[in-house]
Design a protein around this motif. Structure first.
Motif, PDB file in Angstrom:
ATOM      1  N   LEU A  25      34.451  36.037  35.265  1.00 55.32           N
ATOM      2  CA  LEU A  25      35.201  36.642  36.372  1.00 55.32           C
ATOM      3  C   LEU A  25      34.786  38.094  36.586  1.00 55.32           C
ATOM      4  CD1 LEU A  25      38.810  35.231  35.857  1.00 55.32           C
ATOM      5  CD2 LEU A  25      37.075  34.472  37.487  1.00 55.32           C
ATOM      6  N   THR A  26      34.753  38.482  37.831  1.00 49.42           N
ATOM      7  CA  THR A  26      34.440  39.865  38.183  1.00 49.42           C
ATOM      8  C   THR A  26      35.725  40.691  38.131  1.00 49.42           C
ATOM      9  OG1 THR A  26      34.870  39.601  40.541  1.00 49.42           O
ATOM     10  CG2 THR A  26      32.643  38.999  39.761  1.00 49.42           C
ATOM     11  N   ALA A  28      37.305  41.812  40.418  1.00 57.99           N
ATOM     12  CA  ALA A  28      38.174  41.455  41.545  1.00 57.99           C
ATOM     13  C   ALA A  28      39.199  40.384  41.163  1.00 57.99           C
ATOM     14  CB  ALA A  28      37.327  40.960  42.715  1.00 57.99           C
ATOM     15  N   SER A  29      39.059  39.830  39.962  1.00 59.58           N
ATOM     16  CA  SER A  29      39.970  38.767  39.511  1.00 59.58           C
ATOM     17  C   SER A  29      40.619  39.152  38.191  1.00 59.58           C
ATOM     18  CB  SER A  29      39.209  37.459  39.303  1.00 59.58           C
ATOM     19  OG  SER A  29      38.654  36.994  40.507  1.00 59.58           O
ATOM     20  N   TRP A  31      42.931  37.078  35.055  1.00 59.18           N
ATOM     21  CA  TRP A  31      43.465  35.802  34.596  1.00 59.18           C
ATOM     22  C   TRP A  31      44.363  36.006  33.387  1.00 59.18           C
ATOM     23  CZ3 TRP A  31      43.188  32.975  30.081  1.00 59.18           C
ATOM     24  CH2 TRP A  31      42.329  33.459  29.095  1.00 59.18           C
ATOM     25  N   ILE A  63      44.969  32.593  37.680  1.00 57.19           N
ATOM     26  CA  ILE A  63      43.920  33.538  38.062  1.00 57.19           C
ATOM     27  C   ILE A  63      44.367  34.159  39.377  1.00 57.19           C
ATOM     28  CG2 ILE A  63      41.496  33.831  38.703  1.00 57.19           C
ATOM     29  CD1 ILE A  63      41.044  31.084  37.203  1.00 57.19           C
ATOM     30  N   ASN A  65      43.128  36.376  42.442  1.00 52.66           N
ATOM     31  CA  ASN A  65      41.901  36.852  43.083  1.00 52.66           C
ATOM     32  C   ASN A  65      42.209  37.219  44.512  1.00 52.66           C
ATOM     33  OD1 ASN A  65      39.415  35.740  44.948  1.00 52.66           O
ATOM     34  ND2 ASN A  65      38.770  37.008  43.238  1.00 52.66           N
ATOM     35  N   ASP A  66      41.929  38.458  44.848  1.00 51.67           N
ATOM     36  CA  ASP A  66      42.100  38.932  46.218  1.00 51.67           C
ATOM     37  C   ASP A  66      43.505  38.634  46.745  1.00 51.67           C
ATOM     38  OD1 ASP A  66      41.185  40.267  48.488  1.00 51.67           O
ATOM     39  OD2 ASP A  66      40.427  38.427  49.415  1.00 51.67           O
ATOM     40  N   LEU A 112      36.772  26.968  40.681  1.00 54.76           N
ATOM     41  CA  LEU A 112      36.567  28.382  40.997  1.00 54.76           C
ATOM     42  C   LEU A 112      35.639  28.538  42.197  1.00 54.76           C
ATOM     43  CD1 LEU A 112      36.135  29.779  37.363  1.00 54.76           C
ATOM     44  CD2 LEU A 112      38.191  29.827  38.767  1.00 54.76           C
ATOM     45  N   ILE A 117      36.100  32.076  44.416  1.00 55.10           N
ATOM     46  CA  ILE A 117      36.258  33.173  43.459  1.00 55.10           C
ATOM     47  C   ILE A 117      34.881  33.647  43.024  1.00 55.10           C
ATOM     48  CG2 ILE A 117      37.094  33.803  41.159  1.00 55.10           C
ATOM     49  CD1 ILE A 117      39.446  31.927  41.616  1.00 55.10           C
TER      50      ILE A 117
END
Length: 124
Positions: A25-26, A28-29, A31, A63, A65-66, A112, A117
Motif C-alpha cells: 500500500l502507498t 494514500a492508503s 489499513w 483499508i 483509500n481516498d 485491491l 487502490i
C-alpha cells in the motif's frame, strides 16, 4: 504426550495478507485489522459484547483509500461466510463501502486492483 498443533490456515492467510499490505500500500492508503474473531476469555468476551465494543460479522481487515472504506473478509480454502458476515457485507455496501471475501492472496490483490487502490510493485 503433547497434542499435535492444529493447523490454522486462516491465521496463516491473515499474516500473509498483513505482510503484503504493509509492503504494497502507498501512503494514500491506511489499513488495520479488526480482531473480532480473536479468542477471548468468557469474561472479556461477555464484557465486550455487553458494552458493544465488538459486532458480529464485521470483516477482518479495513483499508481506507481516498476517503473510501474497503473491507476484506479472509477465509481458509474450506471456510465459508456466516449469515452475520453476509448481512454485514450487505449493510457496509449499502453505506457506500466495498467488501470482498478472499481465500487467497491473489484474490486480495485482485480486489485491491478492482477497487483502484494504488499499489507499490511487490513480489510475494
Amino acid at each position: 504426550m503433547t497434542k499435535p498443533k492444529r493447523q490454522q490456515p486462516e491465521r496463516a492467510l491473515h499474516k500473509l495478507v498483513a505482510d503484503y499490505l504493509d509492503l504494497a500500500l502507498t501512503p494514500a492508503s491506511f489499513w488495520f485489522p479488526i480482531p473480532n474473531g480473536a479468542k477471548l476469555s468468557k469474561i472479556t468476551g461477555a464484557m465486550l459484547k455487553r458494552t458493544k465494543q465488538i459486532k458480529a460479522g464485521v470483516p477482518d481487515i479495513c483499508i481506507v483509500n481516498d476517503g473510501r472504506a474497503c473491507f476484506l473478509e479472509l477465509k481458509s480454502k474450506r471456510g465459508t461466510a456466516t449469515e452475520n458476515q453476509f448481512d454485514t457485507a450487505y449493510a457496509l455496501a449499502g453505506a457506500g463501502a466495498v467488501v470482498a471475501m478472499c481465500k487467497t492472496l491473489d484474490q486480495v490483490k485482485n480486489a485491491l486492483k478492482d477497487w483502484g487502490i494504488p499499489l507499490k510493485v511487490v513480489r510475494l
